[in-house]
Write a protein that holds these residues in place. Sequence first.
Motif, PDB file in Angstrom:
ATOM      1  N   GLU A 130       0.816  -1.213   0.000  1.00 55.09           N
ATOM      2  CA  GLU A 130       0.000   0.000   0.000  1.00 55.09           C
ATOM      3  C   GLU A 130       0.847   1.259   0.000  1.00 55.09           C
ATOM      4  O   GLU A 130       0.590   2.202  -0.740  1.00 55.09           O
ATOM      5  CB  GLU A 130      -0.950   0.002   1.203  1.00 55.09           C
ATOM      6  N   LYS A 131       1.909   1.272   0.776  1.00 55.11           N
ATOM      7  CA  LYS A 131       2.679   2.506   0.888  1.00 55.11           C
ATOM      8  C   LYS A 131       3.850   2.606  -0.082  1.00 55.11           C
ATOM      9  O   LYS A 131       4.301   3.706  -0.412  1.00 55.11           O
ATOM     10  CB  LYS A 131       3.184   2.686   2.328  1.00 55.11           C
ATOM     11  N   ASP A 132       4.330   1.476  -0.580  1.00 53.89           N
ATOM     12  CA  ASP A 132       5.537   1.498  -1.406  1.00 53.89           C
ATOM     13  C   ASP A 132       5.283   1.347  -2.905  1.00 53.89           C
ATOM     14  O   ASP A 132       6.210   1.495  -3.701  1.00 53.89           O
ATOM     15  CB  ASP A 132       6.499   0.382  -0.967  1.00 53.89           C
ATOM     16  N   THR A 133       4.060   1.051  -3.312  1.00 56.76           N
ATOM     17  CA  THR A 133       3.795   0.757  -4.717  1.00 56.76           C
ATOM     18  C   THR A 133       3.375   2.013  -5.465  1.00 56.76           C
ATOM     19  O   THR A 133       2.458   2.728  -5.043  1.00 56.76           O
ATOM     20  CB  THR A 133       2.692  -0.304  -4.843  1.00 56.76           C
ATOM     21  N   ASP A 134       4.048   2.264  -6.571  1.00 56.65           N
ATOM     22  CA  ASP A 134       3.699   3.375  -7.445  1.00 56.65           C
ATOM     23  C   ASP A 134       2.646   2.882  -8.431  1.00 56.65           C
ATOM     24  O   ASP A 134       2.961   2.335  -9.488  1.00 56.65           O
ATOM     25  CB  ASP A 134       4.954   3.873  -8.185  1.00 56.65           C
ATOM     26  N   LEU A 135       1.398   3.067  -8.070  1.00 54.84           N
ATOM     27  CA  LEU A 135       0.291   2.475  -8.804  1.00 54.84           C
ATOM     28  C   LEU A 135      -0.418   3.536  -9.632  1.00 54.84           C
ATOM     29  O   LEU A 135      -0.724   4.629  -9.139  1.00 54.84           O
ATOM     30  CB  LEU A 135      -0.687   1.838  -7.815  1.00 54.84           C
ATOM     31  N   THR A 136      -0.661   3.233 -10.899  1.00 50.88           N
ATOM     32  CA  THR A 136      -1.449   4.099 -11.762  1.00 50.88           C
ATOM     33  C   THR A 136      -2.652   3.326 -12.280  1.00 50.88           C
ATOM     34  O   THR A 136      -2.713   2.098 -12.162  1.00 50.88           O
ATOM     35  CB  THR A 136      -0.622   4.604 -12.960  1.00 50.88           C
ATOM     36  N   ASP A 137      -3.586   4.043 -12.874  1.00 48.96           N
ATOM     37  CA  ASP A 137      -4.756   3.372 -13.441  1.00 48.96           C
ATOM     38  C   ASP A 137      -4.343   2.389 -14.524  1.00 48.96           C
ATOM     39  O   ASP A 137      -4.930   1.302 -14.644  1.00 48.96           O
ATOM     40  CB  ASP A 137      -5.723   4.406 -14.019  1.00 48.96           C
ATOM     41  N   ALA A 138      -3.340   2.735 -15.318  1.00 50.27           N
ATOM     42  CA  ALA A 138      -2.864   1.832 -16.375  1.00 50.27           C
ATOM     43  C   ALA A 138      -2.302   0.552 -15.775  1.00 50.27           C
ATOM     44  O   ALA A 138      -2.500  -0.540 -16.320  1.00 50.27           O
ATOM     45  CB  ALA A 138      -1.803   2.524 -17.232  1.00 50.27           C
ATOM     46  N   HIS A 139      -1.613   0.663 -14.638  1.00 53.86           N
ATOM     47  CA  HIS A 139      -1.098  -0.522 -13.969  1.00 53.86           C
ATOM     48  C   HIS A 139      -2.238  -1.409 -13.475  1.00 53.86           C
ATOM     49  O   HIS A 139      -2.162  -2.640 -13.563  1.00 53.86           O
ATOM     50  CB  HIS A 139      -0.213  -0.127 -12.779  1.00 53.86           C
ATOM     51  N   VAL A 140      -3.275  -0.785 -12.935  1.00 54.57           N
ATOM     52  CA  VAL A 140      -4.400  -1.555 -12.413  1.00 54.57           C
ATOM     53  C   VAL A 140      -5.040  -2.385 -13.525  1.00 54.57           C
ATOM     54  O   VAL A 140      -5.226  -3.603 -13.390  1.00 54.57           O
ATOM     55  CB  VAL A 140      -5.443  -0.629 -11.771  1.00 54.57           C
ATOM     56  N   PHE A 141      -5.338  -1.742 -14.638  1.00 53.41           N
ATOM     57  CA  PHE A 141      -5.989  -2.469 -15.729  1.00 53.41           C
ATOM     58  C   PHE A 141      -5.049  -3.508 -16.331  1.00 53.41           C
ATOM     59  O   PHE A 141      -5.496  -4.588 -16.742  1.00 53.41           O
ATOM     60  CB  PHE A 141      -6.481  -1.485 -16.793  1.00 53.41           C
ATOM     61  N   ASP A 142      -3.783  -3.205 -16.386  1.00 50.90           N
ATOM     62  CA  ASP A 142      -2.811  -4.171 -16.897  1.00 50.90           C
ATOM     63  C   ASP A 142      -2.809  -5.427 -16.027  1.00 50.90           C
ATOM     64  O   ASP A 142      -2.862  -6.555 -16.529  1.00 50.90           O
ATOM     65  CB  ASP A 142      -1.425  -3.528 -16.916  1.00 50.90           C
ATOM     66  N   ALA A 143      -2.770  -5.233 -14.723  1.00 46.91           N
ATOM     67  CA  ALA A 143      -2.751  -6.370 -13.797  1.00 46.91           C
ATOM     68  C   ALA A 143      -4.047  -7.166 -13.872  1.00 46.91           C
ATOM     69  O   ALA A 143      -4.042  -8.403 -13.830  1.00 46.91           O
ATOM     70  CB  ALA A 143      -2.516  -5.883 -12.371  1.00 46.91           C
ATOM     71  N   LEU A 144      -5.177  -6.483 -14.009  1.00 53.08           N
ATOM     72  CA  LEU A 144      -6.464  -7.179 -14.039  1.00 53.08           C
ATOM     73  C   LEU A 144      -6.646  -7.965 -15.333  1.00 53.08           C
ATOM     74  O   LEU A 144      -7.182  -9.081 -15.324  1.00 53.08           O
ATOM     75  CB  LEU A 144      -7.604  -6.177 -13.857  1.00 53.08           C
ATOM     76  N   ARG A 145      -6.200  -7.413 -16.455  1.00 53.96           N
ATOM     77  CA  ARG A 145      -6.308  -8.168 -17.705  1.00 53.96           C
ATOM     78  C   ARG A 145      -5.383  -9.371 -17.707  1.00 53.96           C
ATOM     79  O   ARG A 145      -5.735 -10.443 -18.199  1.00 53.96           O
ATOM     80  CB  ARG A 145      -6.016  -7.246 -18.903  1.00 53.96           C
ATOM     81  N   LEU A 146      -4.198  -9.221 -17.132  1.00 51.07           N
ATOM     82  CA  LEU A 146      -3.312 -10.377 -17.005  1.00 51.07           C
ATOM     83  C   LEU A 146      -3.934 -11.445 -16.115  1.00 51.07           C
ATOM     84  O   LEU A 146      -3.734 -12.639 -16.338  1.00 51.07           O
ATOM     85  CB  LEU A 146      -1.949  -9.944 -16.447  1.00 51.07           C
ATOM     86  N   GLN A 147      -4.692 -11.030 -15.121  1.00 52.98           N
ATOM     87  CA  GLN A 147      -5.362 -12.013 -14.270  1.00 52.98           C
ATOM     88  C   GLN A 147      -6.411 -12.795 -15.044  1.00 52.98           C
ATOM     89  O   GLN A 147      -6.579 -14.007 -14.826  1.00 52.98           O
ATOM     90  CB  GLN A 147      -5.998 -11.319 -13.061  1.00 52.98           C
ATOM     91  N   ILE A 148      -7.109 -12.140 -15.952  1.00 49.93           N
ATOM     92  CA  ILE A 148      -8.067 -12.873 -16.800  1.00 49.93           C
ATOM     93  C   ILE A 148      -7.329 -13.925 -17.611  1.00 49.93           C
ATOM     94  O   ILE A 148      -7.763 -15.089 -17.697  1.00 49.93           O
ATOM     95  CB  ILE A 148      -8.825 -11.902 -17.731  1.00 49.93           C
TER      96      ILE A 148
END
Length: 649
Positions: A192-210
Amino acid sequence: MRLGIWAKAVRLSLYAVFRNKSPQPPKGGSKIGEFKSPLGGWGLFLLTTFTGVFLLNYLDSPTAKPVAATERVKQQFSHDLAVFRALIETRFLPLAERSASADSMKTAFLACRRAYKKLEPFAEYYLPATTRLVNGPPLPEIEAEDNRISEPGGLQVIEELIFPEFDVRRRNDLIREIKKLRRELVRYADFEKDTDLTDAHVFDALRLQIFRIITLGISGFDTPRCLNALPEAATSVHTLSTYLSFYNTKTPDFYRLVQILQSTEKHLNQASDFNTFDRFQFITEFANPLSTQVLAFQQQRNIQPFNEIRALRTDAKTLFDTNAFNPDFYAPTVATRSNPAKILLGKKLFSDPVLSAGDDPPGGKRSCASCHQPDKAFTDGLPKNASLSGRGFVRRNTPTLLNAALQNAQFYDLRAQTLENQSSEVIQNVDEMHGSLEYAARTLQQNNVYRAWFEKAFPTLRDSIEPIHIQNALAAYERSLVRLNSRFDRAMREQNNGTGKPLLSTEERLGFNLFMGKAKCGTCHFLPLFNGTVPPVFTQTESEVIGVPVQPNRRQIDPDPGRYALFRLDPLKYAFKTPTVRNIVQTSPYMHNGAYQTLENVLEFYNQGGGRGLGIRLENQTLPTDKLDLTDREQSALLAFLKTLSDHN
């Protein structure tokens, strides 16, 4: 605080932590990582509950300051992590320490696995090294170049201790592995505190999960004994729903996405049996539309996919898109990526015996195409080809070059990291071509036609042709040999054969479902490349120990040591790369030694449990040794499916 929020949070926490609760609540203090909770088991549960209540109330409150979606993602991950750790601490570990009920332990374990699935999209994305020790294969991790073997750990190791039956004599081993798992989870805490998260990262991770669900989840890759793959896939889809809800636009695109998510989760929850689950239907009717709609919604939100070279293109709607894969990802540098002129030059060199010429012996005798024959799917149809001298044979069977570019290491023993290195080794091998790259470069330099071709292929070429130019041109040609348009691929795209009839017959669909399910083929020959390149990021190519005999049905292992000849590590004895089974009908005979002439022989080998199933003593076999018990009808269906992977169909 609204009562609706209270009720929702309490209900969610009760469901997550005590869905299948043990007979009595845990007593005494509890450790989470290195922290000893003075609250005890119930206190820890209540703390988790109140944390969830607070977060849900705060985020839903109309007077609260809007929280960015990425922050909500981090908070959700932290909440799910707390639930997972609480499950281990207050339920699973106490049962392992004291309970005589194997069923209670299994139930608690399955709850832990579902809790992990809620973390998986971002754990795999940001913390893959730690995740291997949380849910990696129950096999040693081998870093061959460093001569290092690391013991496995995590949920799959624990699974082997309690499924199919718990051996009370191994209770201490179970306790030790659970505590190891607990320690590894501490590494997730800084997300939560150390991750540089962007919206593009979120969607990238979720599509890879599919894509992970499609390739690894429904095949039972990480649930080989408990066979809980389908409920876990449902949990994964529910997790996608949770994270995507943070991007609610209240638009038709979003509601369409919600509808697909709900129907996909419902379909998985209604699945009654791992072996009979229709994976073909699931992928074509649910998973492919889901990955397509997530991408469409992402773009509708003006969150563009990353613009970078990857094996699986970032803008691929599905795993089966015509150009879903980019072989240039595996090129060693930007300068070695392909262009049309390189490919044409490489094709010419591929058939030119000049590459086997040298000062000793004089003159060329063999080209690359002598063994990799295009009309035989770039193989030669022989168990082992004759050596260049004609006295004896080359060391191993000639593999296909079709789709060879889509792996991060070459040869059966994975000794070459790039196609450039692979061509060098073959050209200079005494038994194979006995050529000299330096001699070939000097010869080609004196040929005006070749000189012009090289200058076009390599615009920065100034002085002379170098060996690396030859290697790179050959590699560029091989990277052009990607063939992912078989009848199976077209069926996955829901195309038809022009008559309106399905492209795959009922038998062929059964064969695919067996491949990805009961027969366990898909846990090594990964969809959609059907080789050992691990999805969904496709950056690692695996080897396996399957116990190939010197001849079919012989209880004597082939003496070729495989990767062990390069790295003297015991787990690598008889380990060979997992090859593709695409175009397999055209690439007989089979195995690294060409021992099996027919696919029927190969299927029976696996049906018996590999080398150990034949009676070969092989302690480090990585192929499951249990007999598959495939019926004649099922083996026929598997064979029918494998024929659909031919690109000439």
